[in-house]
Motif scaffolding. Structure first.
Motif, PDB file in Angstrom:
ATOM      1  N   UNK A 173     -15.083 -49.599  37.983  1.00 37.75           N
ATOM      2  CA  UNK A 173     -14.042 -49.204  38.921  1.00 37.75           C
ATOM      3  C   UNK A 173     -14.599 -49.354  40.339  1.00 37.75           C
ATOM      4  N   UNK A 189      -9.476 -56.696  31.213  1.00 38.20           N
ATOM      5  CA  UNK A 189     -10.494 -56.145  30.299  1.00 38.20           C
ATOM      6  C   UNK A 189      -9.903 -55.958  28.903  1.00 38.20           C
ATOM      7  N   UNK A 190      -8.704 -55.366  28.836  1.00 38.80           N
ATOM      8  CA  UNK A 190      -8.080 -55.099  27.543  1.00 38.80           C
ATOM      9  C   UNK A 190      -7.611 -56.379  26.852  1.00 38.80           C
ATOM     10  N   UNK A 235     -16.549 -47.603  33.863  1.00 43.04           N
ATOM     11  CA  UNK A 235     -15.432 -47.071  33.091  1.00 43.04           C
ATOM     12  C   UNK A 235     -16.042 -46.754  31.721  1.00 43.04           C
ATOM     13  N   UNK A 236     -16.034 -45.461  31.337  1.00 47.21           N
ATOM     14  CA  UNK A 236     -16.886 -45.067  30.209  1.00 47.21           C
ATOM     15  C   UNK A 236     -16.372 -45.531  28.847  1.00 47.21           C
ATOM     16  N   UNK A 237     -16.402 -46.815  28.629  1.00 47.35           N
ATOM     17  CA  UNK A 237     -16.077 -47.372  27.323  1.00 47.35           C
ATOM     18  C   UNK A 237     -16.787 -48.714  27.189  1.00 47.35           C
ATOM     19  N   UNK A 255      -7.477 -50.996  40.125  1.00 46.12           N
ATOM     20  CA  UNK A 255      -8.237 -50.739  38.899  1.00 46.12           C
ATOM     21  C   UNK A 255      -7.421 -51.167  37.680  1.00 46.12           C
ATOM     22  N   UNK A 256      -6.136 -50.829  37.669  1.00 50.60           N
ATOM     23  CA  UNK A 256      -5.319 -51.123  36.487  1.00 50.60           C
ATOM     24  C   UNK A 256      -5.126 -52.623  36.291  1.00 50.60           C
ATOM     25  N   UNK A 311      -5.597 -46.965  42.642  1.00 47.40           N
ATOM     26  CA  UNK A 311      -5.481 -46.992  41.176  1.00 47.40           C
ATOM     27  C   UNK A 311      -4.907 -48.324  40.672  1.00 47.40           C
ATOM     28  N   UNK A 325      -8.215 -53.788  34.730  1.00 50.88           N
ATOM     29  CA  UNK A 325      -8.245 -53.167  33.402  1.00 50.88           C
ATOM     30  C   UNK A 325      -7.399 -53.984  32.411  1.00 50.88           C
TER      31      UNK A 325
END
Lengths: 161, 445
Positions: B354, B370-371, B195-197, B363-364, B360, B367
């Motif tokens: 991912x 992660x956040x 995930x590009x961050x 993944x969320x 989806x 995520x």
């Protein structure tokens, strides 16, 4: 409403929002948001939506209440030291005004933070989507783009900016 | 000064580390830091990044290996190179950005020397007129950008070692390789993509304090009490309001920090391997039965068959620690890479992956973790970072000489060099003792 009054009202609202943060009135600050309001700080200015992507903050009112509960908890160790912030909000520019009175407004902020004896500075831009209600404006979306969004954070952000 | 002290220091590492306790200088002495950079971080396999970060030829990321600024670059032939970020001419860094695409070759910004993606010299301005008769010029390896001594890729994860000799990546990882297998196997396509961050957070403490915290199963219910309690309150309120009586899983991830009490943590287990690696088994092995999970299960069963699916999903891992610089939460597809900046400053680079082919919603879900846990506005690590700073401050003082790793000492079970915490002793400080054992071995080599 004449343009000048609108500008004045919106500015006053943004100042009040910042004042609630700086005076640590967390509940009153959360109450500024619409029931489905979102506080969003993307890690990159190119992001278009808060959903389904990495986010520094992406909080609805429930998550805001978790954060509020944490910072008020007596065991939030990292909240114990002397800590405070000071926001300056400026460059307030109304982008859109809807017929129903809702507005979109951009502004810039500068926040100085003191923690123990260390001072940090954060700056960036706000995008507010404000809903007009009988009780005044309610925040539908507060987007915060930090100038240092992509830079390494020396320590972290504990509450909203 | 260091060079004078090196023989002394390596002789004395045994006096700095005892099986159940460690001298404070191990964390605070700048010369020891230099020595461990030389003998650990600049010798062993260090995680550089994932291939999906650099999909196209010329894509690069700069990365720190030990103290060395390096470039991880995708070559024109599809392979990957890891190079020292230094022009052989006058030492100029070749890439000043964190990431980018260098095009068909690297070009130094100082005198326009150019290099192929593998670091070999392409051209020097005035190559003929300026360098004729000198010992510099094409064909002289001193004119190339110096590559890492070894680069290996496992399931898309790129590692570099600055030592010519040593165990292969697989030998080095040993059973800790499960970090990457568990992550990739959970993808219907058997692969993950970045995930590009990258969340980058600096902690003001020695790097080992971070590593020792990762599998410390006693700290969550103490350190993260405030967030766990607050999340539990909100979780209950949401549950009351919703028809199904359940809050989203992300609230459970947070509230578990308080509701999983110390005695419950003792019910988990750490398994500690050679080279300082460890695994914590544990509560992420929960199997929710919500529609999102069931949809994912269906895709997985179709892809792998029921038996293999049960094997994959049954891997009960909370955390894998790859010593000295990687902390992997494979069931949540996230990874924290440790970059020591100095004896009392450490950068962590935090990535999310991912699962290729997964819905989806799956993944969320990760995520959200992660956040909430790993972003620079983390509800969890804020209190860890505070502890790390306080630990380092205390260790820099003369209020005591030793760090204690006595919890459940003498009760661990050892077999063939693998140390397991005993039943109902999951909070054993075995991982810290295991890390220091590896540390001593590395420093004496």
């Amino acid at each position: 409403m004449p343009k000048n009054d609108l500008q004045h009202d919106v500015e006053q609202f943004l100042y009040y929002q910042a004042e609630l943060l700086d005076t640590k009135q967390w509940q009153a600050w959360i109450d500024l948001f619409a029931d489905d309001g979102i506080y969003w700080m993307p890690p990159d200015a190119s992001y278009k939506t808060w959903e389904g992507q990495p986010a520094i903050f992406a909080e609805d009112k429930n998550l805001m209440n978790v954060r509020r509960g944490r910072v008020l908890h007596p065991d939030a160790w990292s909240q114990r030291p002397l800590w405070g912030t000071n926001h300056l909000v400026s460059n307030v520019s109304i982008q859109k005004e809807h017929k129903n009175g809702d507005v979109e407004v951009r502004s810039r902020f500068h926040m100085m933070e003191l923690r123990r004896d260390d001072v940090r500075h954060f700056a960036g831009s706000y995008l507010h989507k404000l809903k007009k209600s009988k009780a005044g404006y309610r925040i539908q979306l507060q987007r915060v783009d930090m100038t240092n969004a992509q830079a390494a954070y020396d320590y972290v952000l504990q509450v909203w900016v | 000064m260091l060079q004078e002290r090196v023989p002394d220091l390596s002789r004395s590492v045994t006096s700095l580390v005892e099986p159940d306790r460690v001298r404070r200088e191990v964390y605070t002495d700048p010369d020891i830091f230099e020595l461990e950079m030389q003998r650990i971080h600049e010798r062993v396999w260090i995680y550089c990044g994932h291939l999906t970060q650099i999909p196209k030829a010329g894509d690069y990321y700069t990365v720190q290996v030990g103290r060395q600024p390096m470039i991880m670059v995708r070559k024109s032939d599809g392979g990957v190179a890891v190079l020292h970020n230094r022009c052989p001419h006058r030492g100029n860094m070749i890439c000043g950005d964190l990431k980018g695409n260098t095009g068909e070759f690297f070009r130094c910004s100082y005198h326009a020397w150019t290099f192929h993606h593998d670091g070999k010299l392409k051209n020097i301005p005035m190559m003929e007129s300026g360098y004729q008769g000198t010992r510099f010029g094409k064909g002289n390896p001193d004119c190339n950008v110096k590559p890492a001594a070894r680069v290996e890729v496992y399931r898309g994860f790129v590692f570099a070692s600055l030592a010519k000799d040593g165990p292969s990546l697989k030998e080095f990882l040993g059973p800790a390789i499960v970090a990457f297998d568990d992550m990739c196997d959970r993808a219907p396509e058997g692969e993950v993509e970045i995930v590009p961050n990258c969340f980058r957070v600096i902690q003001r403490s020695n790097w080992k304090i971070f590593m020792e915290n990762q599998l410390d199963a006693l700290h969550p219910s103490v350190t993260h009490q405030s967030t766990g309690r607050a999340a539990h309150e909100v979780e209950k309120q949401i549950a009351k309001k919703t028809r199904k009586g359940e809050a989203p899983l992300s609230y459970h991830m947070l509230s578990a920090f308080a509701t999983v009490t110390i005695d419950k943590w003792d019910g988990f287990q750490t398994i500690n391997y050679p080279h300082g690696h460890s695994i914590l088994t544990g509560y992420m092995g929960l199997r929710p039965q919500d529609p999102d999970t069931l949809a994912y299960d269906k895709i997985m069963i179709k892809k792998y068959g029921k038996k293999r699916f049960e094997e994959i999903i049954g891997v009960n891992i909370h955390h894998v620690l790859v010593y000295p610089g990687l902390s992997v939460q494979s069931p949540l597809q996230q990874l924290r890479a440790v970059r020591p900046l100095g004896v009392d400053r450490t950068l962590t680079e935090i990535w999310h992956f991912r699962l290729k082919g997964a819905p989806e919603a799956i993944y969320r879900r990760s995520l959200a973790y992660y956040n909430l846990v790993n972003s620079p506005a983390t509800l969890i690590n804020a209190d860890d970072l505070e502890n790390f700073w306080k630990c380092h401050q205390g260790l820099a003082s003369e209020g005591g000489d030793w760090v204690s790793f006595h919890r459940h000492y003498g009760r661990d079970l050892e077999k063939n060099g693998v140390v397991e915490s005993a039943p109902n002793m999951g909070t054993s400080e075995a991982p810290m003792r295991n890390q220091m054992k590896a540390w001593v071995q590395y420093l004496q080599d």
